[in-house]
Motif scaffolding. Sequence first.
Motif, short mmCIF file in Angstrom:
data_model
loop_
_atom_site.label_atom_id
_atom_site.label_comp_id
_atom_site.label_asym_id
_atom_site.label_seq_id
_atom_site.Cartn_x
_atom_site.Cartn_y
_atom_site.Cartn_z
N ARG A 52 0.64 -1.28 0.03
CA ARG A 52 -0.21 0.02 0.04
C ARG A 52 0.77 1.32 -0.12
NH1 ARG A 52 -4.50 -0.97 4.54
NH2 ARG A 52 -5.48 -2.72 3.85
N LYS A 55 -0.13 6.39 3.71
CA LYS A 55 -1.20 7.32 3.93
C LYS A 55 -0.85 8.52 4.41
CE LYS A 55 -5.64 7.46 6.16
NZ LYS A 55 -7.03 7.11 6.87
N THR A 56 -1.37 9.53 3.54
CA THR A 56 -1.23 11.13 4.10
C THR A 56 -2.08 11.55 4.98
OG1 THR A 56 -2.12 11.80 1.99
CG2 THR A 56 -0.14 11.19 1.78
N LYS A 59 -4.11 9.38 10.61
CA LYS A 59 -4.71 8.16 10.28
C LYS A 59 -5.82 7.55 11.10
CE LYS A 59 -0.19 6.49 8.72
NZ LYS A 59 1.01 5.63 9.31
N ASN A 60 -6.63 6.70 10.96
CA ASN A 60 -7.70 6.50 11.92
C ASN A 60 -7.01 6.15 13.45
OD1 ASN A 60 -9.49 6.76 9.95
ND2 ASN A 60 -9.40 4.40 9.58
N GLU A 61 -7.71 6.64 14.49
CA GLU A 61 -7.34 6.12 15.89
C GLU A 61 -8.45 5.15 16.31
OE1 GLU A 61 -4.97 7.49 18.13
OE2 GLU A 61 -3.82 8.75 16.42
N LYS A 120 -2.05 14.90 15.20
CA LYS A 120 -0.68 14.97 14.04
C LYS A 120 0.48 14.68 14.90
CE LYS A 120 -2.97 17.48 10.35
NZ LYS A 120 -2.78 18.89 9.70
N GLN A 123 0.73 11.18 16.22
CA GLN A 123 1.06 10.28 15.33
C GLN A 123 2.43 10.09 14.40
OE1 GLN A 123 -1.80 10.33 12.14
NE2 GLN A 123 -3.52 9.41 13.68
N LYS A 127 5.29 7.45 14.80
CA LYS A 127 5.99 6.81 13.65
C LYS A 127 7.49 6.90 13.70
CE LYS A 127 4.63 9.04 9.69
NZ LYS A 127 4.60 9.81 8.63
#
Length: 131
Positions: A52, A55-56, A59-61, A120, A123, A127
């Motif tokens: 994949r 994703k920009t 993201k889902n939480e 943001k 996340q 990351k």
Amino acid sequence: MASKKLPQNIDLASNLEVAAGFFSNSSNSASDQKRDASPSEKPKARKNPGGRPPKTGLKNEQFTLTMPPENFEKIRILAKQYADGNISRLISIAVESFCMEKDIDFSAMTVDPEIIERYKQKQEKRKKTKY
């Protein structure tokens, strides 16, 4: 001897070198030669890593719901029937339906930018620690 394995689809008559390496104790097998390759050779970077695309955006939480177990099981039944078993999708559909019934423009609602910025940052932090 146990560490050497022959592929199942190998033709021993045409691949005598592979067969000789399998049945002998010499360390000149093809896999040993690959390991002895000079370390200066770097593996080539793949042009298309596959999978994949990243994703920009947000993201889902995951969030926690508190409800009676009987209601949760009923929601799971509804999710199987109407949302391919996805409870989150069923909740989104239910909220959109509720808003349409009450004449609420859900898409026009705005969230405080500070709250979005906190998500943001959270996340990004996750990351950075993951890799």
